[in-house]
Structure formats: structure tokens, C-alpha cells
Design a protein around this motif. Sequence first.
Motif, PDB file in Angstrom:
ATOM      1  N   LEU A 142      -1.525  48.411  29.503  1.00  0.00           N
ATOM      2  CA  LEU A 142      -1.596  49.130  28.231  1.00  0.00           C
ATOM      3  C   LEU A 142      -3.000  49.053  27.641  1.00  0.00           C
ATOM      4  N   ASP A 145      -3.693  54.018  22.259  1.00  0.00           N
ATOM      5  CA  ASP A 145      -2.435  54.737  22.482  1.00  0.00           C
ATOM      6  C   ASP A 145      -2.545  56.215  22.140  1.00  0.00           C
ATOM      7  N   ARG A 146      -3.547  56.606  21.364  1.00  0.00           N
ATOM      8  CA  ARG A 146      -3.711  58.006  20.968  1.00  0.00           C
ATOM      9  C   ARG A 146      -4.742  58.753  21.799  1.00  0.00           C
ATOM     10  N   GLY A 194      -2.153  44.929  18.520  1.00  0.00           N
ATOM     11  CA  GLY A 194      -1.056  45.812  18.885  1.00  0.00           C
ATOM     12  C   GLY A 194       0.159  45.562  18.037  1.00  0.00           C
ATOM     13  N   ARG A 210      -5.244  51.415  29.348  1.00  0.00           N
ATOM     14  CA  ARG A 210      -4.617  52.721  29.253  1.00  0.00           C
ATOM     15  C   ARG A 210      -4.215  53.300  30.626  1.00  0.00           C
ATOM     16  N   HIS A 224       1.269  50.627  18.287  1.00  0.00           N
ATOM     17  CA  HIS A 224      -0.102  51.050  18.534  1.00  0.00           C
ATOM     18  C   HIS A 224      -0.909  49.947  19.195  1.00  0.00           C
ATOM     19  N   ILE A 225      -2.020  50.350  19.823  1.00  0.00           N
ATOM     20  CA  ILE A 225      -2.954  49.425  20.466  1.00  0.00           C
ATOM     21  C   ILE A 225      -4.358  49.845  20.065  1.00  0.00           C
ATOM     22  N   ARG A 273      -8.085  53.578  18.839  1.00  0.00           N
ATOM     23  CA  ARG A 273      -6.645  53.640  19.033  1.00  0.00           C
ATOM     24  C   ARG A 273      -6.359  54.104  20.461  1.00  0.00           C
ATOM     25  N   MET A 303       4.564  46.522  19.019  1.00  0.00           N
ATOM     26  CA  MET A 303       4.355  47.458  20.106  1.00  0.00           C
ATOM     27  C   MET A 303       5.361  47.153  21.217  1.00  0.00           C
ATOM     28  N   ALA A 357       0.903  54.154  28.354  1.00  0.00           N
ATOM     29  CA  ALA A 357       0.921  54.203  26.891  1.00  0.00           C
ATOM     30  C   ALA A 357       2.188  53.520  26.405  1.00  0.00           C
ATOM     31  N   PRO A 358       2.156  52.881  25.234  1.00  0.00           N
ATOM     32  CA  PRO A 358       3.356  52.208  24.727  1.00  0.00           C
ATOM     33  C   PRO A 358       4.439  53.202  24.340  1.00  0.00           C
ATOM     34  N   LEU A 415       7.184  48.596  25.147  1.00  0.00           N
ATOM     35  CA  LEU A 415       7.056  49.428  26.334  1.00  0.00           C
ATOM     36  C   LEU A 415       8.387  49.432  27.074  1.00  0.00           C
TER      37      LEU A 415
END
Length: 230
Positions: free
Chosen positions: A41, A61-62, A230, A44, A52-53, A59, A1, A47-48, A3
Motif C-alpha cells: 500500500l 491512495d488518491r 494511514g 502503491r 487514506h495513506i 495522498r 485504513m 490501494a486501500p 484492505l
Amino acid sequence: MSLVYPNGVRALDNISLEIGKGEFIFLVGHSGTGKSSLLRLLYREMAPSSGHITVDGIRVDRLARGRIPALRRHLGVVFQDYKLLSDKTVWENVAFALQVTGAHTRDVQRQVPRALDLVGLAHKSRMYPNELSGGEQQRTAIARALVNNPKLLLCDEPSGNLDPANTTEIMELLRRINLKGTTVVVATHNQAVVDRMRRRVVRLDNGRVITDEERGYYFLGLGQDQILSG
């Protein structure tokens, strides 16, 4: 992951990290290594850029923006500068964390005293932040973070503005919270605290994990049941 900020700065570079339920870990490294970015992250705020996290099977990140408040109901966040509301009492500051989620009045009445008892501030519930010491303000912030009974507590330099005596009190409080089953992640540059606590230490440098060490004997609930990765 990873950023990458809009200005091109790479805050986190190909991070891979797993934290088991019930763990207490320190994120360490000098300023600008990515500790605070990693915490943001997880709850939230950002977002990355890639990767994914996952937090407790979700999830992160989604997540659509409208679902972020629901995620945060299961997380607690403690900041270095407390972020208390100056015009509200200790009780009202802690209650506010429930009220913004739409909690029923009876739940507020039940959970706020429990959180204040845990941090030892029940006797100061009617005081305002400017009437408290720095350690008491931080304990109020911790009570606010705990009032939702979070599975995961994220602390960004929780002792950064405190003297050694108050630092010891806050870290002991976090230890007791962890013993009750809450996963605790602390970002800090205070090496003395890290050495004294003897917990898992993840060291960051230039946005990368350079070491991941168990500092003693205190791992709980490790194995298949992970709270985040992640």
C-alpha cells in the motif's frame, strides 16, 4: 485504513499508524498478518479499500496511475528474493532503476558508483547476479533501491534468504542508511534481528496493530514532521 482482497480476505483491518521522518521501525508478525500488504500500500502496488495513506505529504491512495512512477522515485523497495535482472551486471541492475525514470546519463554515471560504494560493492560492479553470494545479491538490491536517494526505504523480509552472518551484515547496512537520514521500514519474522537492533516494533496480528513499542532509545526527527500515516 483497511484492505480487503477481492476474495473477501481482510488483509488489514482499521490500521492507524504514523512514522516520523528518520525513524527505523520493524513490522513483525507471523505469515499472513498483513506486513507485506501494508508495504504494498505504501508504494502503491495496491490501494486501500477504505481510509487514506499519506507519504511525505502525498495522498498515495488518491494518486492517478500515471503519477505512481513519480511517487516511487522517492521510495526504495527491497524484496526477499532480490528481483535482480540476471542478464545485467551489478552496475547495470542499479543503473536500471534510474534509466526507467528517464534519468540523464550523467546522473546515472554519478549516482550508481555512489550507491555501490555505500553497500560495499564497487569492486564487483561488472559481475552478474549468479556470480554473487546471497548477501551480495541483497546488497545489490539495496543499492538499486537507494540510487534515487529515497526518503523512505521499504524492506520486505530483507534477510529471509540469508544465513546469520549475512543477515547481520544487511541489518548493519540498513542501520547505517538510517543514520544518514533515510526512514527505514522493515517487515520481518526474524525475532532475533528485532531483539538485537532495539528499534521501534509494530506487531500485526490478523491485519491489526496489536502493539507499537519503542525498543530502546533510537528515535530521530519525531514530532510534527511525519513521513507517512494511514
